[in-house]
Structures are given as structure tokens and as C-alpha cells.
Enzyme design. Structure first.
Site, PDB file in Angstrom:
ATOM      1  N   LYS A  52      13.091  74.946  25.927  1.00 37.44           N
ATOM      2  CA  LYS A  52      14.491  73.865  27.663  1.00 37.44           C
ATOM      3  C   LYS A  52      13.300  73.289  28.402  1.00 37.44           C
ATOM      4  O   LYS A  52      12.401  73.519  29.072  1.00 37.44           O
ATOM      5  CB  LYS A  52      15.089  74.786  28.739  1.00 37.44           C
ATOM      6  CG  LYS A  52      16.494  74.114  29.152  1.00 37.44           C
ATOM      7  CD  LYS A  52      17.048  74.822  29.714  1.00 37.44           C
ATOM      8  CE  LYS A  52      18.471  74.661  31.073  1.00 37.44           C
ATOM      9  NZ  LYS A  52      19.043  75.077  30.782  1.00 37.44           N
ATOM     10  N   SER A 127      24.309  74.227  30.916  1.00 38.27           N
ATOM     11  CA  SER A 127      22.871  72.574  30.682  1.00 38.27           C
ATOM     12  C   SER A 127      21.859  72.452  30.227  1.00 38.27           C
ATOM     13  O   SER A 127      21.380  72.092  29.652  1.00 38.27           O
ATOM     14  CB  SER A 127      21.996  72.860  32.372  1.00 38.27           C
ATOM     15  OG  SER A 127      21.439  74.275  32.505  1.00 38.27           O
ATOM     16  N   SER A 151      24.765  78.920  31.407  1.00 35.64           N
ATOM     17  CA  SER A 151      23.727  77.752  30.764  1.00 35.64           C
ATOM     18  C   SER A 151      23.298  77.785  29.353  1.00 35.64           C
ATOM     19  O   SER A 151      23.182  77.463  28.975  1.00 35.64           O
ATOM     20  CB  SER A 151      23.193  76.867  31.570  1.00 35.64           C
ATOM     21  OG  SER A 151      23.774  76.363  32.537  1.00 35.64           O
TER      22      SER A 151
HETATM   23  N1  GLN Z   1      27.803  74.899  34.553  1.00 35.74           N
HETATM   24  C1  GLN Z   1      27.044  75.208  35.888  1.00 35.74           C
HETATM   25  C2  GLN Z   1      26.153  75.369  37.092  1.00 35.74           C
HETATM   26  O1  GLN Z   1      26.701  73.352  37.036  1.00 35.74           O
HETATM   27  C3  GLN Z   1      25.582  77.163  34.990  1.00 35.74           C
HETATM   28  C4  GLN Z   1      24.295  75.984  34.983  1.00 35.74           C
HETATM   29  C5  GLN Z   1      23.811  76.215  34.842  1.00 35.74           C
HETATM   30  O2  GLN Z   1      23.712  78.351  33.324  1.00 35.74           O
HETATM   31  N2  GLN Z   1      22.148  76.470  34.282  1.00 35.74           N
HETATM   32  O3  GLN Z   1      25.569  75.312  37.699  1.00 35.74           O
END
Ligand code: GLN
Length: 447
Positions: A52, A127, A151
């Protein structure tokens, strides 16, 4: 092989932000030579992996899918990347994500929207959308993602692969660009539970470079995959099957519980009474931490610097205005507000108290049960564009994954059937602190 597959599908999936074929071939060549000499010792020898793009890689562009880091070449490797080198994997490239890991669909990437390999009109989740899509489409064998509020697990569910968020402290965060430091964890995304266990073992362990990494033993996770779940005590929170959770997600979990029961496990309904406050607490706490963490992107130390400024202050402002996307700005503003004197007690401090109550909910359940089971997400993947203009519905997607980060416990998503539209659904299994072995055992028996 990885590059052949990437050549076939990448223009449709768009999972990678940076591909480094020359470097990958050199790595592979070096490993080949070692093999000839009989010096192949790494546990994951020769396996192609994607990383990532918020995990720093020496001399390999790391953007966090943000314009502010568009041309940033790190001068060191994250601890997990060093560990991969030791395990002798081959890094294929860097994977797309929502900017600074803020989002649930990959639509917040400043560069491209990754697509769901099962149906390219749908989002891959986020994400770590690139991490899940690259594994699901066969571009790499496995990948690393990061999980602050879901995410890893949510995109794994949307793309029909296995994703684990380890216990907070299991894996070093050194070299992970921080979003919310008290919640962030790096974790493995793979096709099977067994691969997942191998990869977690390779990246785990205490690290002097990360004082929040825990000095606990790293078990041989693969040994826990016995297929035996007789007597396993499963708790199913009623909040995870109630209001707001779609019919299809609920039914797929009930089917899964039947399978587990057939294998000799027992389940009972329980309650995590403070779950309903988790979303609000998470968005306040994570944004507060983000507002502090992202202050380092000032145009001086890294990445983009504006050309249109006369004074230093103007330079800071203009650089950040040009470099950050809308969602990142929204969170920085929310976080700065909740940390400001006069509002701190009402928002940040209150949210911290809620976090303690949520943690306590989990501790209570784990006094009597081995694992908690529920859906990973309330619904399967949604269409690209469907939720971009509505941050609140986008946030609501994380309702089942966020409590796990607030409590710091480990959680896995494993594929669990399909929705009527043909897209995969995920089953979430949550374990006690540092007890990834039990959720691996349960997930492996089920898959
Ligand atoms: N969707 C969540 C957010 O926008 C989780 C993001 C994540 O786990 N990095 O914060």
C-alpha cells in the site's frame, strides 16, 4: 507471471500507482541466483507482493495517493518492508488507496479510482482498495494494507479476499505514514487464511523504532490452522445483525454460523451496548490525531511546495491548499476544531471516554467467549460515484469494523458467499488481544 497478469488486467482494475518492473526483476534474479547456490532461506521465497502506498519504500515513490507527496522518494524502508526482504518476497509495486487512508471506496485517491475486479462499475472498498483488488484479480499473490477503522477488512470483504487487522502493537508502524496513530495497524491481504497466517508471521514483532509495538511472542500462526473448532465459543452481537445491516449480510452470517455449528462450535447472542457511539467517537478521535499528524506536510520537509507565495505563512497555506484533497481538508478541520480549547472537553475528551466504554464492552464479552462473529460490512460493494457526494453515508459503511480498532483487538474478514448482484460478502471474526491464532483457526475451518 505477476507482470504478465498486470499487463492483462491493470488497465481495467487500476490497482497500482507505481510499478517498478526493473527493480522487481533484479530482486527476482538475485533470488534465482541464491536458489542455484542453495541459499534460499526466506519463508516467503520469491512470492510477488504489492505494498500500500502509505508504507515507505526506499527509493520507490510513496505518495499516500496525495498530490502533496506526488514526487516523494523515501530514503528508508518501513520495518515491514525490511521484514519482507528478509522473508525474500519480490515487491511488484505500490498500491492505490484513498488519500492518506481516509475513505472507504478509493475514490479519494488524487490519481485514479481503483475498480472492483468482480464488476468494474463497483468500488473495491477502501482505503486499502488497491491492496484488495490486486490480490483478487491475481496481479499479486498477496499485499500489505493498513487499517485504522476498517481499511483492510472492508475492501477484503468487497473484493472476496482475506484481510486481517492485527492486534494494535503486533506489527511495527515504523514507516507507515501516520493517519491516526492510536488506531493504525498494517496487516496482510491474501487469497487464503493460510497465506494470511504466513504473511502475518513474517511482518510481526517488537521493533525498537516503534515504541507502541508490543514485546510479545510471535506464535507460529500456521500451526493453529488445525481445522478443529469443536467447543469454540462464538458470540454474535445483536447490534451486528440489527438495524442498518442489510438482509443479505445478515443471512450470510446466519448461514456461516450454521456451518460453524456443524463443525462443533457453539454460538450465542450477546450485546456490545456502546457500538452505536463508535462511529461518532471514531471520526472525532481519528480526525483529531490526523490534524496533528498531517501538520508535518508544510511544504518545507517533504513533497510539494507551492510556487505562488511571497511569505512563509502564505507558503504553508498555499502548499496545503494545493496539495490536500477535500476529504483530507474536511478531517483536518474537524480534528483541529475538536482539539481546540473550549471544545476539547465536549468533543475530544468525551470521545476518549466513549472509547474506554467500547473497549470494556469487548472485554466483557471475551470473558466468556473465544471469538465474536458478524458481517464485515452492512452491504456489499456500492457503485462508483454512488456515495461520493455524501460523506456521512460513506462513513456509515465502517460501522461494524470501527469498534475493533477502538478496542485494539484483532479482526479478520473472510469471504462468505455472494449478494444477488454477484458481488462477494465478508464474514468478520474478532479475537482477544494478541489472539490472532484463534481467529485464524476459526476462519480457516470455515473458509
Ligand atoms: N473508512 C474509514 C475512514 O475513512 C477507515 C479508514 C482506514 O481504516 N484507514 O476513516
Amino acid at each position: 507471471e505477476s507482470y504478465k497478469r498486470i499487463g492483462q488486467v491493470e488497465d481495467k482494475v487500476k490497482a497500482f500507482l507505481t510499478l517498478d518492473e526493473e527493480n522487481a526483476r533484479n530482486q527476482a534474479k538475485r533470488l534465482d541466483d541464491q536458489l542455484v547456490k542453495g541459499e534460499n532461506e526466506g519463508a516467503l521465497f520469491g512470492m510477488p507482493i504489492g505494498v500500500k502506498d502509505n508504507i515507505v519504500t526506499k527509493n520507490l515513490r510513496t505518495t499516500c495517493a496525495s498530490k502533496i507527496l506526488e514526487n516523494f522518494d523515501p530514503i528508508y524502508d518501513a520495518t515491514v518492508v525490511q521484514k519482507l526482504q528478509k522473508a525474500e518476497t519480490v515487491t511488484i509495486g505500490k498500491l492505490n488507496m484513498d488519500e492518506f487512508a481516509m475513505g472507504s471506496s478509493n475514490e479519494n485517491s488524487a490519481f485514479q479510482a481503483t475498480r472492483n475486479p468482480w464488476n468494474t462499475e463497483y468500488v473495491p472498498g477502501g482505503s486499502s482498495g488497491g491492496s484488495a483488488a490486486s490480490v483478487a484479480s491475481g496481479e499479486v499473490l498477496f499485499s500489505l494494507g493498513s487499517d485504522t477503522g476498517g481499511s483492510i477488512r472492508q475492501p477484503a470483504a468487497y473484493c472476496g479476499v482475506v484481510g486481517l487487522k492485527p492486534t494494535y502493537g503486533r506489527v511495527s508502524r515504523f514507516g507507515l505514514v501516520a493517519f491516526a496513530s492510536s488506531l493504525d495497524q498494517i496487516g496482510p491481504v491474501t487469497r487464503t487464511v493460510e497465506d494470511n497466517a504466513y504473511l502475518l508471521e513474517a511482518i510481526s514483532g517488537v521493533d525498537p523504532m516503534d515504541s507502541t509495538s508490543a514485546n510479545v511472542d510471535v506464535p507460529n500462526f500456521v500451526n493453529s490452522l488445525t481445522g478443529d473448532v469443536r467447543g469454540l465459543k462464538i458470540a454474535v452481537p445483536k447490534e451486528y445483525l440489527g438495524e442498518g445491516v442489510g438482509e443479505e449480510a445478515r443471512n450470510s452470517v446466519l448461514e456461516a454460523l450454521k456451518v460453524l455449528e456443524g463443525l462443533g462450535a457453539q454460538w450465542e447472542e450477546v450485546s456490545l451496548p456502546h457500538s452505536k457511539y463508535a462511529l461518532a467517537a471514531y471520526y472525532l478521535l481519528s480526525s483529531s490525531e490526523a490534524s496533528a499528524n498531517l501538520s508535518r506536510f508544510d511544504g518545507v520537509r517533504y513533497g510539494h511546495r507551492t510556487d505562488n507565495a511571497e511569505t512563509l505563512i502564505e507558503m504553508y497555506k498555499q502548499t496545503r491548499a494545493e496539495g490536500f484533497g477535500d476529504e483530507v481538508k474536511r478531517r483536518i478541520m474537524l480534528g483541529t476544531f475538536s482539539l481546540s480549547s473550549g471544545y476539547y472537553d465536549a468533543y475530544y475528551k468525551k470521545a476518549q471516554k466513549v472509547r474506554t466504554l467500547i473497549k470494556k464492552d469487548f472485554e466483557d464479552v471475551f470473558e466468556k467467549y473465544d471469538v465474536i462473529v458478524g458481517p464485515t460490512t452492512p452491504t456489499p460493494a456500492f457503485k462508483i460515484g454512488e456515495k461520493v457526494d455524501d460523506p456521512l453515508t460513506m462513513y456509515a459503511n465502517d460501522i461494524l469494523t470501527i469498534p475493533v480498532n477502538l478496542a485494539g483487538v484483532p479482526g479478520i474478514s473472510v469471504p462468505c458467499g455472494y449478494a444477488a448482484n454477484g458481488l462477494p460478502l465478508g464474514l468478520q471474526m474478532i479475537g482477544k488481544h494478541f489472539d490472532e491464532s484463534t481467529i485464524y483457526r476459526a476462519a480457516h475451518a470455515f473458509e
